[in-house]
Design an enzyme around this catalytic site. Structure first.
Site, PDB file in Angstrom:
ATOM      1  N   ARG A  52       0.860  -1.205   0.000  1.00  0.00           N
ATOM      2  CA  ARG A  52       0.000   0.000   0.000  1.00  0.00           C
ATOM      3  C   ARG A  52       0.885   1.239   0.000  1.00  0.00           C
ATOM      4  O   ARG A  52       0.598   2.232  -0.638  1.00  0.00           O
ATOM      5  CB  ARG A  52      -0.955   0.009   1.205  1.00  0.00           C
ATOM      6  CG  ARG A  52      -1.660   1.355   1.369  1.00  0.00           C
ATOM      7  CD  ARG A  52      -2.950   1.329   2.176  1.00  0.00           C
ATOM      8  NE  ARG A  52      -2.956   0.424   3.306  1.00  0.00           N
ATOM      9  CZ  ARG A  52      -2.286   0.621   4.454  1.00  0.00           C
ATOM     10  NH1 ARG A  52      -1.572   1.728   4.635  1.00  0.00           N
ATOM     11  NH2 ARG A  52      -2.332  -0.278   5.413  1.00  0.00           N
ATOM     12  N   TYR A  85     -15.244  17.479 -15.890  1.00  0.00           N
ATOM     13  CA  TYR A  85     -15.618  16.064 -15.937  1.00  0.00           C
ATOM     14  C   TYR A  85     -16.750  15.811 -14.923  1.00  0.00           C
ATOM     15  O   TYR A  85     -16.671  16.286 -13.776  1.00  0.00           O
ATOM     16  CB  TYR A  85     -14.386  15.222 -15.593  1.00  0.00           C
ATOM     17  CG  TYR A  85     -14.643  13.742 -15.552  1.00  0.00           C
ATOM     18  CD1 TYR A  85     -14.916  13.035 -16.719  1.00  0.00           C
ATOM     19  CD2 TYR A  85     -14.611  13.049 -14.351  1.00  0.00           C
ATOM     20  CE1 TYR A  85     -15.155  11.678 -16.674  1.00  0.00           C
ATOM     21  CE2 TYR A  85     -14.840  11.680 -14.309  1.00  0.00           C
ATOM     22  CZ  TYR A  85     -15.116  11.006 -15.475  1.00  0.00           C
ATOM     23  OH  TYR A  85     -15.348   9.658 -15.433  1.00  0.00           O
ATOM     24  N   ASP A 132      -6.304  19.307 -14.963  1.00  0.00           N
ATOM     25  CA  ASP A 132      -6.603  17.925 -15.342  1.00  0.00           C
ATOM     26  C   ASP A 132      -6.145  17.796 -16.794  1.00  0.00           C
ATOM     27  O   ASP A 132      -6.762  18.341 -17.707  1.00  0.00           O
ATOM     28  CB  ASP A 132      -8.110  17.670 -15.182  1.00  0.00           C
ATOM     29  CG  ASP A 132      -8.490  16.233 -15.530  1.00  0.00           C
ATOM     30  OD1 ASP A 132      -7.765  15.601 -16.322  1.00  0.00           O
ATOM     31  OD2 ASP A 132      -9.523  15.755 -15.022  1.00  0.00           O
ATOM     32  N   LYS A 146      -7.221   6.693 -19.529  1.00  0.00           N
ATOM     33  CA  LYS A 146      -7.523   7.197 -20.862  1.00  0.00           C
ATOM     34  C   LYS A 146      -6.298   7.038 -21.768  1.00  0.00           C
ATOM     35  O   LYS A 146      -5.865   5.934 -21.991  1.00  0.00           O
ATOM     36  CB  LYS A 146      -8.015   8.632 -20.755  1.00  0.00           C
ATOM     37  CG  LYS A 146      -9.087   8.841 -19.651  1.00  0.00           C
ATOM     38  CD  LYS A 146     -10.366   8.063 -19.866  1.00  0.00           C
ATOM     39  CE  LYS A 146     -11.283   8.037 -18.640  1.00  0.00           C
ATOM     40  NZ  LYS A 146     -11.591   9.340 -18.045  1.00  0.00           N
TER      41      LYS A 146
HETATM   42  C1  LIG Z   1     -12.084   9.785 -16.826  1.00  0.00           C
HETATM   43  C2  LIG Z   1     -11.711  11.116 -16.345  1.00  0.00           C
HETATM   44  C3  LIG Z   1     -11.515  11.362 -14.988  1.00  0.00           C
HETATM   45  C4  LIG Z   1     -11.721  10.297 -13.936  1.00  0.00           C
HETATM   46  O1  LIG Z   1     -10.827   9.239 -14.077  1.00  0.00           O
HETATM   47  P1  LIG Z   1     -11.158   7.694 -13.697  1.00  0.00           P
HETATM   48  O2  LIG Z   1      -9.905   7.004 -14.052  1.00  0.00           O
HETATM   49  O3  LIG Z   1     -12.350   7.277 -14.504  1.00  0.00           O
HETATM   50  O4  LIG Z   1     -11.473   7.673 -12.243  1.00  0.00           O
HETATM   51  C5  LIG Z   1     -11.128  12.631 -14.610  1.00  0.00           C
HETATM   52  N1  LIG Z   1     -10.968  13.616 -15.526  1.00  0.00           N
HETATM   53  C6  LIG Z   1     -11.161  13.421 -16.838  1.00  0.00           C
HETATM   54  C7  LIG Z   1     -10.957  14.542 -17.795  1.00  0.00           C
HETATM   55  C8  LIG Z   1     -11.543  12.172 -17.295  1.00  0.00           C
HETATM   56  O5  LIG Z   1     -11.755  11.977 -18.599  1.00  0.00           O
END
Ligand SMILES: *Cc1c(COP(=O)(O)O)cnc(C)c1O
Length: 386
Positions: free
Chosen positions: A55, A108, A180, A205
């Protein structure tokens, strides 16, 4: 062995940073250290690397973190179990009850939900603003503002915010700027170099890139903030497993190649959509008439693989297009090698209905994959009915 990757190119860092051959066996690829604990040489006698319990730290995850930091040109990266786990850790590290944050008006959906429905229970307030309008951001700042949370390009409207300008506003208010960077990836944009304090990634992603793993990361330069984030992550435990870290690392090696192809294919599709009679508006920062085009051209290497557009005939017609594509798979998520189509209003952004973040009901979002671009254009044309 290379000690300093900072002078080397992006593709070189993606393949080598944190990923030297295993010193014991010579394994060229970082092994999956599928172990929860580590033998000690006497009580407190940790071996090389200081590993104690997975962890807290795991060698496969540490390799991923070193590589992620190198790709953003940063001092530190921390990997999390998901993008939302990374988001949660940043929010709970930087904000305390009574604090306030400014959030983009097309954030998001999951980020908005966490801030609006969960953080609010702990007395953390937020204001939603159009982050492409610096005056609106300034007006939203309060004495208690500790954070500006920004996505650029944003999801699903592909809005562009000026990272350097937002950093200036945040810093003069004694707040931090989070970007982000999920849509752009470190290949297309490096927010820390532009004045951001914290970079967030959903590695689910483009960085993972193959739609086979969920993960997140926070990338930063501040040493103290790194210790605080590390503490929260170890205390709360939202860590990725070794196999997930390995899949992400494997995907990341080809990030540059993939992003170039995603961008090539997106440009072809945008060209077709922009001229199509059934399409009213195309949202893509590479279009010269996009409101944020100039800023995007300044802060991004290329414009990426995400494209949104509206259908002239409204919601049902948009839903029909999403149901008719054969190559574009109808699914949430984005950033994988395969092309996806979705209806944000009913899918990824359903939780924003009735809020200031609500999206147009005739909007479709594409995550353009790395297939043959001609096939993708033909598939969309057929689904649009011409
Ligand atoms: C998918 C996404 C998130 C969240 O990520 P997860 O891996 O699904 O928890 C945050 N910001 C953006 C822009 C995203 O596309």
């Amino acid at each position: 062995m290379v000690d300093d990757f900072s002078a080397l190119g992006f593709e070189t860092r993606a393949i080598h940073a944190g990923q030297a051959p295993d010193p014991r066996t010579g394994a060229v690829i970082v092994p999956i250290y599928q172990t929860s604990t580590y033998a000690q040489d006497g009580v407190g006698g940790l071996r090389e690397g200081g590993f104690e319990y997975s962890r807290t730290a795991n060698p496969t995850r540490s390799a991923l973190e070193e590589a992620l930091a190198a790709l953003e040109g940063a001092r530190h990266a921390l990997a999390f179990a998901s993008g939302m786990a990374a988001t949660d850790a940043v929010l709970r590290t930087v904000l305390r009850p009574g604090d306030h944050l400014v959030l983009g008006n097309d954030a998001y959906g999951g980020t908005f939900r966490l801030i609006d429905k969960v953080l609010s229970l702990w007395g953390i307030e937020h204001t939603v603003a159009d982050l492409s309008k610096i005056d609106e951001v300034r007006a939203a700042i309060r004495p208690e503002t500790k954070l500006i949370w920004c996505e650029t390009p944003s999801n699903p409207m592909l809005g562009i915010a000026d990272i350097a300008a937002l950093g200036g506003v945040a810093h003069s208010a004694g707040a931090r700027l989070v970007i982000d960077n999920t849509f752009a990836t470190p290949y297309l944009q490096n927010p820390l170099a532009l004045g951001a304090d914290i970079v967030l990634h959903s590695t689910t992603k483009y960085i993972g890139g193959h739609s086979d793993v969920v993960g997140g990361a926070v990338v930063i330069n501040e040493d103290e903030l790194r210790e605080e984030l590390f503490f929260i992550r170890n205390a709360a435990g939202a860590v990725p497993g070794p196999f997930d870290a390995w899949l992400t690392l494997r995907g990341m090696k080809t990030l540059a190649l993939r992003m170039d192809r995603h961008s090539d294919n997106a440009e072809r599709i945008v060209e077709m959509l922009a001229a199509h009679p059934k399409v009213s508006t195309v949202y893509y920062p590479g279009l010269t008439d996009h409101a944020g085009h100039e800023i995007a051209a300044k802060q991004m290497r290329r414009f990426g693989g995400m494209v949104s557009f509206t259908h002239v005939d409204g919601e049902q017609a948009a839903l029909d297009v999403a149901a008719r594509t054969k190559l574009f798979i109808l699914a949430e998520s984005l950033g994988g090698i395969e092309s996806l189509i979705e209806h944000p209003g009913k899918m990824t952004h359903a939780s924003t209905e009735g809020s200031t973040l609500e999206v147009p009901s005739n909007l479709l979002r594409l995550s353009v994959g790395i297939e043959d671009g001609r096939d993708l254009v033909a598939d969309l044309r057929a689904a649009l009915g011409s």
